[in-house]
Structures are given as C-alpha cells and as structure tokens.
Enzyme design. Sequence first.
Site, PDB file in Angstrom:
ATOM      1  N   GLU A  46     -12.196 -25.456   0.946  1.00 56.64           N
ATOM      2  CA  GLU A  46     -11.810 -25.211  -0.459  1.00 56.64           C
ATOM      3  C   GLU A  46     -11.511 -26.450  -1.362  1.00 56.64           C
ATOM      4  O   GLU A  46     -11.048 -27.490  -0.620  1.00 56.64           O
ATOM      5  CB  GLU A  46     -10.337 -24.404  -0.414  1.00 56.64           C
ATOM      6  CG  GLU A  46     -10.544 -22.870   0.221  1.00 56.64           C
ATOM      7  CD  GLU A  46      -9.471 -22.186   0.489  1.00 56.64           C
ATOM      8  OE1 GLU A  46      -8.126 -22.761  -0.277  1.00 56.64           O
ATOM      9  OE2 GLU A  46      -9.400 -21.366   1.160  1.00 56.64           O
ATOM     10  N   CYS A  73      -7.775 -30.886  -6.782  1.00 61.79           N
ATOM     11  CA  CYS A  73      -7.153 -31.094  -5.384  1.00 61.79           C
ATOM     12  C   CYS A  73      -8.153 -30.899  -4.209  1.00 61.79           C
ATOM     13  O   CYS A  73      -9.081 -29.977  -4.122  1.00 61.79           O
ATOM     14  CB  CYS A  73      -6.020 -29.944  -5.206  1.00 61.79           C
ATOM     15  SG  CYS A  73      -5.309 -29.899  -3.663  1.00 61.79           S
ATOM     16  N   CYS A 107      -6.453 -28.025   9.699  1.00 55.57           N
ATOM     17  CA  CYS A 107      -5.612 -29.336  10.043  1.00 55.57           C
ATOM     18  C   CYS A 107      -4.931 -29.116  11.234  1.00 55.57           C
ATOM     19  O   CYS A 107      -4.559 -27.924  11.632  1.00 55.57           O
ATOM     20  CB  CYS A 107      -4.762 -29.541   8.768  1.00 55.57           C
ATOM     21  SG  CYS A 107      -3.596 -30.763   8.886  1.00 55.57           S
ATOM     22  N   CYS A 166       2.022 -28.091  10.171  1.00 55.54           N
ATOM     23  CA  CYS A 166       3.162 -27.927   9.271  1.00 55.54           C
ATOM     24  C   CYS A 166       3.481 -26.584   9.200  1.00 55.54           C
ATOM     25  O   CYS A 166       2.815 -25.576   8.822  1.00 55.54           O
ATOM     26  CB  CYS A 166       2.947 -28.618   7.894  1.00 55.54           C
ATOM     27  SG  CYS A 166       2.790 -30.466   7.842  1.00 55.54           S
ATOM     28  N   CYS A 171       2.994 -24.483   5.876  1.00 52.32           N
ATOM     29  CA  CYS A 171       1.664 -24.648   5.436  1.00 52.32           C
ATOM     30  C   CYS A 171       0.558 -23.783   5.891  1.00 52.32           C
ATOM     31  O   CYS A 171       0.264 -23.203   6.996  1.00 52.32           O
ATOM     32  CB  CYS A 171       1.178 -25.860   5.465  1.00 52.32           C
ATOM     33  SG  CYS A 171      -0.663 -26.368   4.806  1.00 52.32           S
ATOM     34  N   CYS A 173      -3.052 -22.732  -0.425  1.00 52.91           N
ATOM     35  CA  CYS A 173      -4.217 -23.612   0.093  1.00 52.91           C
ATOM     36  C   CYS A 173      -4.604 -22.832   1.509  1.00 52.91           C
ATOM     37  O   CYS A 173      -3.834 -22.789   2.425  1.00 52.91           O
ATOM     38  CB  CYS A 173      -3.989 -25.050   0.435  1.00 52.91           C
ATOM     39  SG  CYS A 173      -5.306 -26.047   1.109  1.00 52.91           S
TER      40      CYS A 173
END
Length: 414
Positions: A107, A133, A140, A144, A147, A394
Amino acid sequence: MLALLPLGCALLAPPHAGAGCSLLSLPYERLHSLVGGAGAKSVWRHLRSGRDPAAAAAGADGLGAAARASLAAHTSPSHVAPVVREHSTSDGTRKLLLRLRDGHEVETVLIPPRPDVAGGGRARNARARSTLCVSSQVGCRQGCRFCATGTMGLFRSLDTDEVLAQVFAARGLAEREALPPLSNLVFMGMGEPADNVPAVRGALAALTDRRRFGFSPRAVTVSTVAPTAAAFGALLGIGEEEAPPPPALAWSLHAADASLRRRLVPTAVDEPEALREGLCAALAALPPRRRRLVVEYVLLGGVNDGLAEADELAAFLRPVEAACFDPGRASRRTGVLVNLIPYNDGGGGAAARLAARYERPTWAAIDAFQARLRQRGVWVSVRAQRGADDSSACGQLWAQQPQARRHQPAAGMV
C-alpha cells in the site's frame, strides 16, 4: 524475541533481486550513456510526472529508434508494481494497492491538503502540496502492538524499484486529477525502513537527485522504530562515501519508559537510553542545520497518555534537544518536534481486533498531554487525522484482499 540481521542487510529480498533494474532506479549516468543528455532529460520528464516513456508517441519524446531499443531492455515502470485497487476517503485521501511482480501487494497513501469545501473542494492555499506515505516492506516484523501492519508479520522487503514505483504511481494520479503537487514523502507506510536499508537508501538517492525525481531532502522523512541503536546512522547514510543529502528523520518512540516501550514494541532489542545514545551520535555527524528530529508518539487511552508519561518524555528528550541545538537557527526552537498521534480505532479487520486492545484517548487527555509538554519547553503538535474512514489504517486495504493472494509470512516473522 527475534534475532536481528546486521544493519544494512535487507530482510527477505524479493525473488527477482539482482535480475536487473527498471528505468526508475537506473543510475542517471547509465541512462545518459544509453540515450544521450537530451534523451535522459526527456525520459525523466515523463517519469517525474508518472508517465511511462515507452507509452509516448514515437518522435514526441525526442528519442530515436536506437534509444528506444536501449530503454526496452529495462523493465517498464508501469510493470514494476501496477495499481490494482484504489480507495478514496471523504477528505480526499487516496490509498493505492500495488501488485508486485511475484503477486505480493503493498500500500501507499496519497494525502492532498484538506479540501476547501466552500471554495469548491480544492485547497485554497496556492502553495498547498500533497504528501505520499511510502511503504518499504510487505508487512513488518516489528510487531508494534497498536499497528495493523504489525499483525501481518513480515512477508518480504521491497527492492528499490518497488519503493520508487509507489512514487511513480502517485505522481501519475496527482497529475491526472490535477491534485496539488506531490512534493513531500514520508516513509511511514508498511514495513520498517531500518530492516531494508539498501533499498531505502537506493530509493533516497533517486528521489533526491535533481535530475530524477527532484524531491528536496528536507521534504523526505524516514521514520524508524529503531530496532537497534545503529539504525539511525544507517538510514542517514553516516559514513557512506558520496552519500546523497540525509533525509529528515523521525523516531517512533511511543514511550520513554523502557518496560512500557517493550510492551508496545516487543521486538525492540536496545533500551530507549541506548537508542537515544545512537541517535545523538548520528545527529552529531550531521551539519548543525541538518540536526532535526520528529518524535512520533502514538497516544493510547489509559496506556501512555498520562501526565506522568508526558513528564518522562520531556526529561528523556533533553539530551536529544541538546544534540539538535543549532545556535544559528532563527526560530530558536530546539530542532526536536514531538508529533502526538491519537490512536485511530476506526476501520475493520485488523484495526477492529486492535480496537479491542486499545482505545483512542479523550480530547481532554490529548490536550492535557500536549499542554504538559509545552510547560516543559517541548515543541509539540497533534497530528491532524486524515483518511479516518473505513480501510484507512495502514494494512487495511491489503487485509481486505482474498486470502489466497496474501501468501504466508516468513517463518518466525509473525
């Protein structure tokens, strides 16, 4: 806790790595040798506007048959990562889903200035600019807790072409729809840039080259959670020979207290104090006028949004403010900006699952946190929420794709 690869090693490189580059990452000198000076300028006039030079009418771009044949040996930018889905929100934010050559998807989000409803929907300020962005990985591994991308695990890192393809696609969209010019980039999308330093640094070289994309280095911000203390210097290119100008730097801190930060960023290896030491060393290697930092702090209701946490943050940042001090700075500000980001609990999928774990702080808590930091002499702002509609977080657009398209994250990377 996951074992870290040495800084500078890309995690899970794309399967086509080393198979040749597209025109987007082709060094300008190499392009010049293929098509000549006038031809290289013509090619980049197209690329800079999000247009594929191969689609230009023969003769209209000033390229002869031999030059066109030379360009054909390189992957067309339109084929690196075509846009397969677009989602628009009520405030004009555009989220693009791009499909990579191996079927993975990533994205990128184009954020125009807030529309002036009374003025017909366009931004009133003639100097208004759009921001993109940018993602650096598919998924990832940092995990986190707040997130949506962190719930995916890491699938693989992007290569330089795939990073630049996001900018190419967004520039094309902005041109076609007459949006305010795209002149600001933030590496705050999917992935951790410090886990993909070679591709990120390669992209920065193309993005800030005046002959290519031509972004100002000050308008390109790279954000990192800082897996290790060496991350800051690696992303800034400290010690590199003939390195491009360093980008602006943002640190996703979220808590000054070591135990709380470990809860929020469970893969963190170094304690906040050790990370701060590495950050200050990297900043000291820059010219004084380049010593600036944005500290990103996601405010989670009842978790890290109290006055005690604000006091801890202010005290923690004192050495960083000293490292960023520039006596020649006209504003007399410290050079360190704390950007408070109220948690976004909207959206479905992963965001809905996270909403059960965290909640957005009240405006009273946000205002009190900001006021306390200001009382402590900290330069602080609250990020304006953009794209707050469904699918805005996100990773949400990716999560809505059919399961069969998502592949599986790498073993041990969830």
